[in-house]
Design a protein around this motif. Structure first.
Motif, PDB file in Angstrom:
ATOM      1  N   ALA A  14     -18.211  24.756   5.169  1.00  0.00           N
ATOM      2  CA  ALA A  14     -16.849  24.266   4.941  1.00  0.00           C
ATOM      3  C   ALA A  14     -15.895  24.796   6.012  1.00  0.00           C
ATOM      4  CB  ALA A  14     -16.369  24.678   3.553  1.00  0.00           C
ATOM      5  N   MET A  15     -16.043  26.073   6.370  1.00  0.00           N
ATOM      6  CA  MET A  15     -15.187  26.642   7.401  1.00  0.00           C
ATOM      7  C   MET A  15     -15.421  25.953   8.747  1.00  0.00           C
ATOM      8  SD  MET A  15     -15.030  30.482   9.013  1.00  0.00           S
ATOM      9  CE  MET A  15     -16.670  30.285   9.674  1.00  0.00           C
ATOM     10  N   ASP A  17     -16.464  22.959   9.233  1.00  0.00           N
ATOM     11  CA  ASP A  17     -15.874  21.619   9.138  1.00  0.00           C
ATOM     12  C   ASP A  17     -14.362  21.686   9.328  1.00  0.00           C
ATOM     13  OD1 ASP A  17     -16.122  18.777   8.586  1.00  0.00           O
ATOM     14  OD2 ASP A  17     -15.106  19.231   6.685  1.00  0.00           O
ATOM     15  N   TRP A  18     -13.733  22.673   8.733  1.00  0.00           N
ATOM     16  CA  TRP A  18     -12.281  22.822   8.811  1.00  0.00           C
ATOM     17  C   TRP A  18     -11.811  23.103  10.236  1.00  0.00           C
ATOM     18  CZ3 TRP A  18      -8.942  27.364   9.057  1.00  0.00           C
ATOM     19  CH2 TRP A  18      -7.608  27.062   8.792  1.00  0.00           C
ATOM     20  N   ILE A  19     -12.571  23.900  10.997  1.00  0.00           N
ATOM     21  CA  ILE A  19     -12.160  24.225  12.369  1.00  0.00           C
ATOM     22  C   ILE A  19     -12.803  23.279  13.385  1.00  0.00           C
ATOM     23  CG2 ILE A  19     -11.719  26.640  11.842  1.00  0.00           C
ATOM     24  CD1 ILE A  19     -14.367  27.335  13.206  1.00  0.00           C
ATOM     25  N   LYS A  20     -13.466  22.235  12.893  1.00  0.00           N
ATOM     26  CA  LYS A  20     -14.104  21.211  13.729  1.00  0.00           C
ATOM     27  C   LYS A  20     -15.179  21.794  14.654  1.00  0.00           C
ATOM     28  CE  LYS A  20     -11.016  17.944  12.553  1.00  0.00           C
ATOM     29  NZ  LYS A  20     -10.709  18.318  11.200  1.00  0.00           N
TER      30      LYS A  20
END
Length: 68
Positions: A14-15, A17-20
């Motif tokens: 998830a992290m 994904d959040w920071i691409k």
């Protein structure tokens, strides 16, 4: 165990994904032994090649050549 590795790595996925960022899954093979048979080694190599080829299907031949 109460949790498997997929459950434990969800926060990292998830992290990423959040920071691409490019998150890549882990490779786990269970049932390893200290004195593996030839059949076990051949099977584990094929499983690991399949894992690697999922990252870049166009380069399947390159991965196979590097291991030979």
């Amino acid at each position: 165990m109460k949790f498997n590795l997929d459950d434990l790595t969800h926060p990292y996925e998830a992290m990423f994904d959040w920071i691409k960022a490019d998150y890549q899954p882990y490779f786990a093979y269970y049932g390893m032994t200290f004195e593996p048979s030839e059949e076990w080694v051949e099977r584990s190599v094929l499983l690991y090649l399949d894992f690697l080829n999922r990252f870049n299907p166009e380069k399947e031949e390159t991965v196979l050549l590097n291991l030979q």
